[in-house]
Design a protein around this motif. Structure first.
Motif, PDB file in Angstrom:
ATOM      1  N   ARG A 156       0.816  -1.221   0.000  1.00  0.00           N
ATOM      2  CA  ARG A 156       0.000   0.000   0.000  1.00  0.00           C
ATOM      3  C   ARG A 156       0.845   1.265   0.000  1.00  0.00           C
ATOM      4  O   ARG A 156       0.386   2.319  -0.461  1.00  0.00           O
ATOM      5  CB  ARG A 156      -0.932   0.017   1.220  1.00  0.00           C
ATOM      6  CG  ARG A 156      -2.093  -0.949   1.124  1.00  0.00           C
ATOM      7  CD  ARG A 156      -2.846  -1.001   2.443  1.00  0.00           C
ATOM      8  NE  ARG A 156      -3.221   0.323   2.914  1.00  0.00           N
ATOM      9  CZ  ARG A 156      -4.338   0.964   2.559  1.00  0.00           C
ATOM     10  NH1 ARG A 156      -5.189   0.393   1.709  1.00  0.00           N
ATOM     11  NH2 ARG A 156      -4.620   2.155   3.049  1.00  0.00           N
ATOM     12  N   VAL A 157       2.077   1.190   0.540  1.00  0.00           N
ATOM     13  CA  VAL A 157       2.853   2.417   0.726  1.00  0.00           C
ATOM     14  C   VAL A 157       4.145   2.459  -0.079  1.00  0.00           C
ATOM     15  O   VAL A 157       4.812   3.495  -0.116  1.00  0.00           O
ATOM     16  CB  VAL A 157       3.183   2.630   2.222  1.00  0.00           C
ATOM     17  CG1 VAL A 157       1.905   2.855   3.010  1.00  0.00           C
ATOM     18  CG2 VAL A 157       3.980   1.457   2.794  1.00  0.00           C
ATOM     19  N   THR A 158       4.525   1.351  -0.727  1.00  0.00           N
ATOM     20  CA  THR A 158       5.771   1.353  -1.484  1.00  0.00           C
ATOM     21  C   THR A 158       5.707   2.351  -2.636  1.00  0.00           C
ATOM     22  O   THR A 158       4.628   2.725  -3.111  1.00  0.00           O
ATOM     23  CB  THR A 158       6.095  -0.057  -2.015  1.00  0.00           C
ATOM     24  OG1 THR A 158       7.416  -0.076  -2.556  1.00  0.00           O
ATOM     25  CG2 THR A 158       5.098  -0.475  -3.094  1.00  0.00           C
ATOM     26  N   LEU A 159       6.878   2.778  -3.117  1.00  0.00           N
ATOM     27  CA  LEU A 159       6.947   3.782  -4.179  1.00  0.00           C
ATOM     28  C   LEU A 159       6.237   3.330  -5.450  1.00  0.00           C
ATOM     29  O   LEU A 159       5.560   4.122  -6.106  1.00  0.00           O
ATOM     30  CB  LEU A 159       8.420   4.093  -4.476  1.00  0.00           C
ATOM     31  CG  LEU A 159       8.692   5.096  -5.591  1.00  0.00           C
ATOM     32  CD1 LEU A 159       8.172   6.484  -5.216  1.00  0.00           C
ATOM     33  CD2 LEU A 159      10.185   5.155  -5.900  1.00  0.00           C
ATOM     34  N   ASP A 160       6.394   2.060  -5.812  1.00  0.00           N
ATOM     35  CA  ASP A 160       5.766   1.528  -7.017  1.00  0.00           C
ATOM     36  C   ASP A 160       4.257   1.475  -6.823  1.00  0.00           C
ATOM     37  O   ASP A 160       3.764   0.778  -5.936  1.00  0.00           O
ATOM     38  CB  ASP A 160       6.315   0.129  -7.299  1.00  0.00           C
ATOM     39  CG  ASP A 160       5.821  -0.459  -8.617  1.00  0.00           C
ATOM     40  OD1 ASP A 160       4.896   0.133  -9.226  1.00  0.00           O
ATOM     41  OD2 ASP A 160       6.356  -1.493  -9.038  1.00  0.00           O
ATOM     42  N   PRO A 161       3.476   2.196  -7.657  1.00  0.00           N
ATOM     43  CA  PRO A 161       2.026   2.175  -7.477  1.00  0.00           C
ATOM     44  C   PRO A 161       1.383   0.855  -7.895  1.00  0.00           C
ATOM     45  O   PRO A 161       0.231   0.587  -7.549  1.00  0.00           O
ATOM     46  CB  PRO A 161       1.544   3.325  -8.376  1.00  0.00           C
ATOM     47  CG  PRO A 161       2.595   3.433  -9.435  1.00  0.00           C
ATOM     48  CD  PRO A 161       3.889   3.084  -8.761  1.00  0.00           C
ATOM     49  N   GLU A 162       2.133   0.030  -8.638  1.00  0.00           N
ATOM     50  CA  GLU A 162       1.611  -1.264  -9.080  1.00  0.00           C
ATOM     51  C   GLU A 162       2.656  -2.363  -8.829  1.00  0.00           C
ATOM     52  O   GLU A 162       3.184  -2.967  -9.766  1.00  0.00           O
ATOM     53  CB  GLU A 162       1.248  -1.208 -10.563  1.00  0.00           C
ATOM     54  CG  GLU A 162       0.136  -0.206 -10.874  1.00  0.00           C
ATOM     55  CD  GLU A 162      -0.172  -0.132 -12.349  1.00  0.00           C
ATOM     56  OE1 GLU A 162       0.674  -0.576 -13.159  1.00  0.00           O
ATOM     57  OE2 GLU A 162      -1.262   0.348 -12.700  1.00  0.00           O
ATOM     58  N   PRO A 163       2.958  -2.646  -7.572  1.00  0.00           N
ATOM     59  CA  PRO A 163       3.977  -3.659  -7.291  1.00  0.00           C
ATOM     60  C   PRO A 163       3.480  -5.057  -7.623  1.00  0.00           C
ATOM     61  O   PRO A 163       2.269  -5.323  -7.604  1.00  0.00           O
ATOM     62  CB  PRO A 163       4.208  -3.507  -5.782  1.00  0.00           C
ATOM     63  CG  PRO A 163       2.891  -3.015  -5.263  1.00  0.00           C
ATOM     64  CD  PRO A 163       2.367  -2.100  -6.337  1.00  0.00           C
ATOM     65  N   LEU A 164       4.409  -5.969  -7.931  1.00  0.00           N
ATOM     66  CA  LEU A 164       4.047  -7.382  -8.035  1.00  0.00           C
ATOM     67  C   LEU A 164       3.641  -7.839  -6.639  1.00  0.00           C
ATOM     68  O   LEU A 164       4.398  -7.686  -5.691  1.00  0.00           O
ATOM     69  CB  LEU A 164       5.240  -8.201  -8.526  1.00  0.00           C
ATOM     70  CG  LEU A 164       5.743  -7.927  -9.943  1.00  0.00           C
ATOM     71  CD1 LEU A 164       7.020  -8.727 -10.202  1.00  0.00           C
ATOM     72  CD2 LEU A 164       4.680  -8.282 -10.968  1.00  0.00           C
ATOM     73  N   ALA A 165       2.441  -8.380  -6.517  1.00  0.00           N
ATOM     74  CA  ALA A 165       1.957  -8.696  -5.180  1.00  0.00           C
ATOM     75  C   ALA A 165       0.996  -9.862  -5.192  1.00  0.00           C
ATOM     76  O   ALA A 165       0.331 -10.143  -6.196  1.00  0.00           O
ATOM     77  CB  ALA A 165       1.280  -7.469  -4.559  1.00  0.00           C
ATOM     78  N   ASP A 166       0.944 -10.555  -4.066  1.00  0.00           N
ATOM     79  CA  ASP A 166      -0.024 -11.616  -3.816  1.00  0.00           C
ATOM     80  C   ASP A 166      -1.029 -11.064  -2.808  1.00  0.00           C
ATOM     81  O   ASP A 166      -0.633 -10.414  -1.826  1.00  0.00           O
ATOM     82  CB  ASP A 166       0.687 -12.840  -3.244  1.00  0.00           C
ATOM     83  CG  ASP A 166      -0.280 -13.966  -2.933  1.00  0.00           C
ATOM     84  OD1 ASP A 166      -0.473 -14.832  -3.799  1.00  0.00           O
ATOM     85  OD2 ASP A 166      -0.839 -13.971  -1.805  1.00  0.00           O
TER      86      ASP A 166
END
Length: 245
Positions: A156-166
């Motif tokens: 939710r807070v990382t710089l990348d607005p679309e991180p690879l995530a599960d």
């Protein structure tokens, strides 16, 4: 087996300190004589005179960055915290004014070579990141708690607005496909008696048992980051328009 160790980082002020020391030794060796023939003492410059900075014992303050690694089951978790461009001079972090920093975290599957195919590496997910803090005086007595606080889902807070995530385990931080980065975090104005702020970093991570496996192990990563606060009636030194040429 778990180990936490600071990484050696280049001291950006080392060159200035060595040059300053050379000037001091030169000045001492070249003392002049008075008209009476008696040697005239040459005063040794102070650290302030030469621009040299005394070591404080804080990696963040002395090196301009804090880097640590935690190794668990062949996966290395690397945490870095460093000042942002607006307040880069860590020996000029004073109680007054905002003090800004950035943090990042990446995981490396050390059982594989750096350039091995990504599919051959274990995927690591960063779930939740929390940071608590304590401000203390020169005797180590607590002045205040929580001058900085964070408790968030990493994705939710990382710089990348679309991180690879599960959706269950969090964002991917396995190098080179993923990394957590949080910029421009603020430690605001502190009590004038504060001489140290200690950040306590905690992260919840999930790592695959093996590459491609549906089985993951939960791990907890923790470390403390001491930051020295120097006495001054001035506000923390800031750089205006740090991105300008």
């Amino acid at each position: 087996m778990r180990s936490v160790r600071p990484r050696h980082t280049h001291r950006r002020r080392a060159g200035a300190a060595v040059l300053a020391l050379g000037l001091v030794l030169s000045a001492a060796a070249c003392s002049s004589e008075s008209p009476s023939g008696e040697p005239t003492p040459v005063p040794t410059p102070t650290a302030t005179d030469t621009g040299a900075e005394e070591p404080t014992g804080s990696m963040f303050t002395d090196n301009g960055t804090f880097t640590s690694s935690t190794s668990i089951d062949g996966i290395e978790y690397v945490l870095s915290i460093y000042p942002t461009a607006r307040t880069p001079f860590t020996h000029q972090w004073y109680p007054g004014g905002d003090k800004l920093f950035t943090m990042s975290m990446t995981a490396y599957d050390t059982d594989r070579a750096e350039r091995d195919p990504f599919a051959s590496k274990r995927v690591v997910f960063l779930d939740r990141v929390s940071v608590s803090s304590v401000a203390s005086d020169e005797s180590g007595n607590t002045i205040s708690v929580e001058p900085y606080r964070l408790d968030e889902q990493a994705a939710r807070v990382t710089l990348d607005p679309e991180p690879l995530a599960d959706p269950v385990y969090g964002m991917v931080i396995t190098s080179p496909k993923g990394a957590f980065e949080l910029r421009d975090q603020v430690i605001g104005t502190l009590d004038p008696k504060v001489r140290k702020v200690t950040l306590s970093f905690h992260a919840t991570v999930w790592a695959q048992n093996s590459a491609g496996s549906a089985q993951v192990n939960r791990q907890s990563i923790s470390t403390e980051v001491p930051i020295v606060i120097f006495p001054s009636t001035k506000d923390t030194t800031t750089v205006e328009n740090p991105d300008a040429d």
